[in-house]
Enzyme design. Structure first.
Site, PDB file in Angstrom:
ATOM      1  N   GLU A   1       0.831  -1.214   0.000  1.00 50.55           N
ATOM      2  CA  GLU A   1       0.000   0.000   0.000  1.00 50.55           C
ATOM      3  C   GLU A   1       0.865   1.264   0.000  1.00 50.55           C
ATOM      4  OE1 GLU A   1      -3.410   0.073   2.720  1.00 50.55           O
ATOM      5  OE2 GLU A   1      -2.765   2.073   3.354  1.00 50.55           O
TER       6      GLU A   1
ATOM      7  N   THR B   1      -4.016   4.878  -1.020  1.00 54.95           N
ATOM      8  CA  THR B   1      -5.031   5.438  -0.120  1.00 54.95           C
ATOM      9  C   THR B   1      -5.703   6.670  -0.734  1.00 54.95           C
ATOM     10  OG1 THR B   1      -3.453   6.846   1.028  1.00 54.95           O
ATOM     11  CG2 THR B   1      -3.779   4.632   1.924  1.00 54.95           C
ATOM     12  N   TYR B   2      -6.798   7.050  -0.086  1.00 51.90           N
ATOM     13  CA  TYR B   2      -7.683   8.099  -0.598  1.00 51.90           C
ATOM     14  C   TYR B   2      -8.041   8.985   0.577  1.00 51.90           C
ATOM     15  CZ  TYR B   2     -11.919   9.640  -3.190  1.00 51.90           C
ATOM     16  OH  TYR B   2     -12.895  10.334  -3.858  1.00 51.90           O
TER      17      TYR B   2
ATOM     18  N   HIS C   1      -8.090   3.180  -3.197  1.00 46.72           N
ATOM     19  CA  HIS C   1      -9.013   3.168  -2.071  1.00 46.72           C
ATOM     20  C   HIS C   1     -10.096   4.201  -2.396  1.00 46.72           C
ATOM     21  CE1 HIS C   1      -5.926   1.557   1.084  1.00 46.72           C
ATOM     22  NE2 HIS C   1      -5.683   1.071  -0.125  1.00 46.72           N
TER      23      HIS C   1
ATOM     24  N   ASP D   1     -11.674   8.924   7.915  1.00 45.97           N
ATOM     25  CA  ASP D   1     -11.719   9.714   9.153  1.00 45.97           C
ATOM     26  C   ASP D   1     -11.578  11.177   8.787  1.00 45.97           C
ATOM     27  OD1 ASP D   1     -11.720   7.650  11.140  1.00 45.97           O
ATOM     28  OD2 ASP D   1      -9.658   7.217  10.536  1.00 45.97           O
TER      29      ASP D   1
ATOM     30  N   HIS E   1     -11.399  -1.293  16.515  1.00 46.79           N
ATOM     31  CA  HIS E   1     -11.396   0.092  16.043  1.00 46.79           C
ATOM     32  C   HIS E   1     -11.614   1.018  17.250  1.00 46.79           C
ATOM     33  CE1 HIS E   1     -13.077   3.736  14.144  1.00 46.79           C
ATOM     34  NE2 HIS E   1     -12.309   3.408  13.135  1.00 46.79           N
TER      35      HIS E   1
ATOM     36  N   GLN F   1      -6.258  -3.669  10.063  1.00 46.54           N
ATOM     37  CA  GLN F   1      -5.388  -2.640  10.627  1.00 46.54           C
ATOM     38  C   GLN F   1      -4.118  -3.357  11.082  1.00 46.54           C
ATOM     39  OE1 GLN F   1      -4.054   0.138  10.718  1.00 46.54           O
ATOM     40  NE2 GLN F   1      -5.878   1.249  11.388  1.00 46.54           N
TER      41      GLN F   1
ATOM     42  N   GLN G   1       7.089   8.127  15.035  1.00 45.53           N
ATOM     43  CA  GLN G   1       6.001   8.147  14.049  1.00 45.53           C
ATOM     44  C   GLN G   1       5.053   6.959  14.295  1.00 45.53           C
ATOM     45  OE1 GLN G   1       7.066   6.900  10.074  1.00 45.53           O
ATOM     46  NE2 GLN G   1       6.014   8.649   9.165  1.00 45.53           N
TER      47      GLN G   1
ATOM     48  N   PHE H   1       1.032   7.075  15.163  1.00 46.52           N
ATOM     49  CA  PHE H   1       0.022   6.361  14.361  1.00 46.52           C
ATOM     50  C   PHE H   1      -0.777   5.405  15.243  1.00 46.52           C
ATOM     51  CE2 PHE H   1       2.524   6.113  10.056  1.00 46.52           C
ATOM     52  CZ  PHE H   1       2.220   7.434   9.811  1.00 46.52           C
TER      53      PHE H   1
ATOM     54  N   HIS I   1      -0.451  -7.767   3.673  1.00 44.98           N
ATOM     55  CA  HIS I   1      -0.609  -6.468   3.003  1.00 44.98           C
ATOM     56  C   HIS I   1       0.313  -5.494   3.731  1.00 44.98           C
ATOM     57  CE1 HIS I   1      -2.853  -3.178   0.952  1.00 44.98           C
ATOM     58  NE2 HIS I   1      -2.770  -2.534   2.104  1.00 44.98           N
TER      59      HIS I   1
HETATM   60  P1  FAD Z   1     -16.459   1.283   9.367  1.00 48.10           P
HETATM   61  O1  FAD Z   1     -16.481  -0.137   8.954  1.00 48.10           O
HETATM   62  O2  FAD Z   1     -17.651   2.131   9.016  1.00 48.10           O
HETATM   63  O3  FAD Z   1     -16.254   1.296  10.954  1.00 48.10           O
HETATM   64  C1  FAD Z   1     -16.040   2.510  11.662  1.00 48.10           C
HETATM   65  C2  FAD Z   1     -16.529   2.370  13.110  1.00 48.10           C
HETATM   66  O4  FAD Z   1     -17.956   2.358  13.122  1.00 48.10           O
HETATM   67  C3  FAD Z   1     -16.120   1.083  13.812  1.00 48.10           C
HETATM   68  O5  FAD Z   1     -15.946   1.385  15.170  1.00 48.10           O
HETATM   69  C4  FAD Z   1     -17.293   0.159  13.604  1.00 48.10           C
HETATM   70  O6  FAD Z   1     -17.395  -0.831  14.631  1.00 48.10           O
HETATM   71  C5  FAD Z   1     -18.465   1.126  13.657  1.00 48.10           C
HETATM   72  N1  FAD Z   1     -19.530   0.715  12.732  1.00 48.10           N
HETATM   73  C6  FAD Z   1     -19.387   0.245  11.468  1.00 48.10           C
HETATM   74  N2  FAD Z   1     -20.566   0.002  10.880  1.00 48.10           N
HETATM   75  C7  FAD Z   1     -21.500   0.335  11.794  1.00 48.10           C
HETATM   76  C8  FAD Z   1     -22.923   0.326  11.773  1.00 48.10           C
HETATM   77  N3  FAD Z   1     -23.592  -0.070  10.678  1.00 48.10           N
HETATM   78  N4  FAD Z   1     -23.587   0.751  12.889  1.00 48.10           N
HETATM   79  C9  FAD Z   1     -22.896   1.169  13.989  1.00 48.10           C
HETATM   80  N5  FAD Z   1     -21.537   1.191  14.062  1.00 48.10           N
HETATM   81  C10 FAD Z   1     -20.861   0.798  12.983  1.00 48.10           C
HETATM   82  N6  FAD Z   1      -8.701   5.962   5.709  1.00 48.10           N
HETATM   83  C11 FAD Z   1      -8.780   6.863   4.690  1.00 48.10           C
HETATM   84  O7  FAD Z   1      -9.253   7.998   4.902  1.00 48.10           O
HETATM   85  N7  FAD Z   1      -8.323   6.577   3.436  1.00 48.10           N
HETATM   86  C12 FAD Z   1      -7.813   5.370   3.132  1.00 48.10           C
HETATM   87  O8  FAD Z   1      -7.423   5.129   1.984  1.00 48.10           O
HETATM   88  C13 FAD Z   1      -7.723   4.377   4.158  1.00 48.10           C
HETATM   89  N8  FAD Z   1      -7.239   3.139   3.906  1.00 48.10           N
HETATM   90  C14 FAD Z   1      -7.276   2.176   4.888  1.00 48.10           C
HETATM   91  C15 FAD Z   1      -6.886   0.860   4.581  1.00 48.10           C
HETATM   92  C16 FAD Z   1      -6.935  -0.131   5.547  1.00 48.10           C
HETATM   93  C17 FAD Z   1      -6.537  -1.532   5.153  1.00 48.10           C
HETATM   94  C18 FAD Z   1      -7.350   0.181   6.870  1.00 48.10           C
HETATM   95  C19 FAD Z   1      -7.360  -0.876   7.943  1.00 48.10           C
HETATM   96  C20 FAD Z   1      -7.727   1.476   7.185  1.00 48.10           C
HETATM   97  C21 FAD Z   1      -7.722   2.476   6.211  1.00 48.10           C
HETATM   98  N9  FAD Z   1      -8.138   3.785   6.475  1.00 48.10           N
HETATM   99  C22 FAD Z   1      -8.194   4.717   5.464  1.00 48.10           C
HETATM  100  C23 FAD Z   1      -8.576   4.164   7.819  1.00 48.10           C
HETATM  101  C24 FAD Z   1     -10.097   4.017   8.004  1.00 48.10           C
HETATM  102  O9  FAD Z   1     -10.773   4.946   7.187  1.00 48.10           O
HETATM  103  C25 FAD Z   1     -10.408   4.272   9.471  1.00 48.10           C
HETATM  104  O10 FAD Z   1      -9.932   3.201  10.254  1.00 48.10           O
HETATM  105  C26 FAD Z   1     -11.859   4.587   9.785  1.00 48.10           C
HETATM  106  O11 FAD Z   1     -11.928   5.101  11.106  1.00 48.10           O
HETATM  107  C27 FAD Z   1     -12.794   3.397   9.715  1.00 48.10           C
HETATM  108  O12 FAD Z   1     -12.990   2.984   8.435  1.00 48.10           O
HETATM  109  P2  FAD Z   1     -13.825   1.641   8.153  1.00 48.10           P
HETATM  110  O13 FAD Z   1     -14.013   1.570   6.696  1.00 48.10           O
HETATM  111  O14 FAD Z   1     -13.260   0.494   8.855  1.00 48.10           O
HETATM  112  O15 FAD Z   1     -15.230   2.066   8.855  1.00 48.10           O
END
Ligand code: FAD
Length: 277
Positions: free
Chosen positions: A10, A41-42, A69, A101, A141, A168, A204, A208, A258
């Site tokens: 990545e 990433t995005y 992404h 986020d 998370h 993660q 760093q 993170f 990954h």
């Molecule tokens: P979700 O799956 O929506 O989860 C977020 C939180 O909400 C969790 O606590 C979950 O338990 C809770 N939740 C989920 N669904 C529901 C529901 N239906 N009802 C109630 N609660 C719920 N960030 C970026 O901005 N750009 C990137 O390119 C990027 N790439 C990433 C790649 C990987 C492999 C990983 C692990 C993370 C990446 N991130 C990226 C970070 C990610 O955006 C953050 O971790 C973010 O806080 C959560 O994203 P998620 O898609 O897991 O969210």
């Protein structure tokens, strides 16, 4: 699992011409290892839209698979629909779908609350065109209130149509194995590929890890802190610890790895060599 392990690297979209040149050298070096795919990433709210696509297209042009992404926080369905159409118009068939986020203090406005809604939207509007990877969290998370919710919320993404997941990063293999067992017990059958963060810079990494809820085990933290600014010792220790983690994950049945490269090839490539992949 029994199938061929899936290895991927990545990157993040570089912001400067120097960053672009550095990333180009990194992906070219890593491409020699023949990973299954690269990803880029995005930024939340589409802040790196152009850079993400540009990076992916550059890598694809050289004949390698690269997945952008896409995140949904602070985005409308129109924004996301347009972005998907753009990816599709370039023949891209693989995305990593995330909520994203927002910087702290900025309120979310948009039409998606969670990543499962994004996955459902991708399937509703583009059918089976894209292979969809999602994120999951063996050490939970930061916003998850209890452990059972983590699995439940992950399952919603899979039920919405995700094909595979990337975790993660973590340094505790048991957290991963337990999480996978819980997911399997809950009926989640998709591959769950461990996300691996090589260690090159302790401060760093600590920053993170605090932000994303990944634990640096005390024995590793104390060692790394003790090296202070001795970069060579941090690197040597990090390579040993992360290679051992990867070896244990693969031996225990992880379906691949990954690597979060932070746009640097050297550490990921060295771990790869030590694993004799
Ligand atoms: P979700 O799956 O929506 O989860 C977020 C939180 O909400 C969790 O606590 C979950 O338990 C809770 N939740 C989920 N669904 C529901 C529901 N239906 N009802 C109630 N609660 C719920 N960030 C970026 O901005 N750009 C990137 O390119 C990027 N790439 C990433 C790649 C990987 C492999 C990983 C692990 C993370 C990446 N991130 C990226 C970070 C990610 O955006 C953050 O971790 C973010 O806080 C959560 O994203 P998620 O898609 O897991 O969210």
């Amino acid at each position: 699992m029994g199938s061929v392990p899936v290895f991927s690297f990545e990157f993040f979209p570089p912001r400067t011409p120097e960053g672009k040149a550095k990333l180009r050298a990194a992906w070219q070096e890593l491409a020699r290892l023949e990973p299954r795919f690269f990803s880029c990433t995005y930024g939340a709210g589409g802040s790196t839209r152009e850079g993400t696509l540009e990076t992916v297209l550059e890598i694809r042009k050289a004949g390698h698979e690269a997945a952008p992404h896409i995140s949904c926080v602070a985005s409308t369905k129109k924004d996301v629909g347009e972005q998907l159409a753009l990816y599709k118009s370039h023949g891209i068939r693989h995305v990593v779908a995330l909520r994203g986020d927002l910087p702290s203090g900025i309120a979310a406005s948009g039409e998606f609350r969670y990543a499962n809604e994004l996955v459902a939207f991708i399937r509703e509007t583009t059918g089976d065109w894209f292979r969809i990877e999602v994120a999951c969290y063996p050490e939970y998370h930061p916003q998850t209130r209890n452990a059972a919710d983590e699995v439940k919320n992950f399952r919603k993404k899979v039920e919405a149509g995700a094909d595979a997941a990337i975790t993660q990063y973590f340094y505790n293999a048991d957290a991963y194995f337990r999480f996978v067992d819980e997911c399997r017990a809950a009926g989640i059958a998709v591959p769950i590929v461990p996300g691996i963060m090589p260690i090159g810079n302790f401060s760093q990494l600590a920053r993170f890890s605090d932000a994303c809820g990944a634990e640096i085990p005390r024995w590793m933290r104390v060692k790394l802190e003790g090296y202070r600014d001795d970069a060579a010792s941090i690197r040597a220790f990090g390579l040993d610890a992360v290679t051992a983690l990867c070896a244990r994950l693969l031996a225990g049945g992880a379906p691949g790895l990954h690597f979060y490269t932070l746009n640097q090839a050297a550490l990921s490539a060295e771990i790869w060599r030590r694993l004799k992949l």
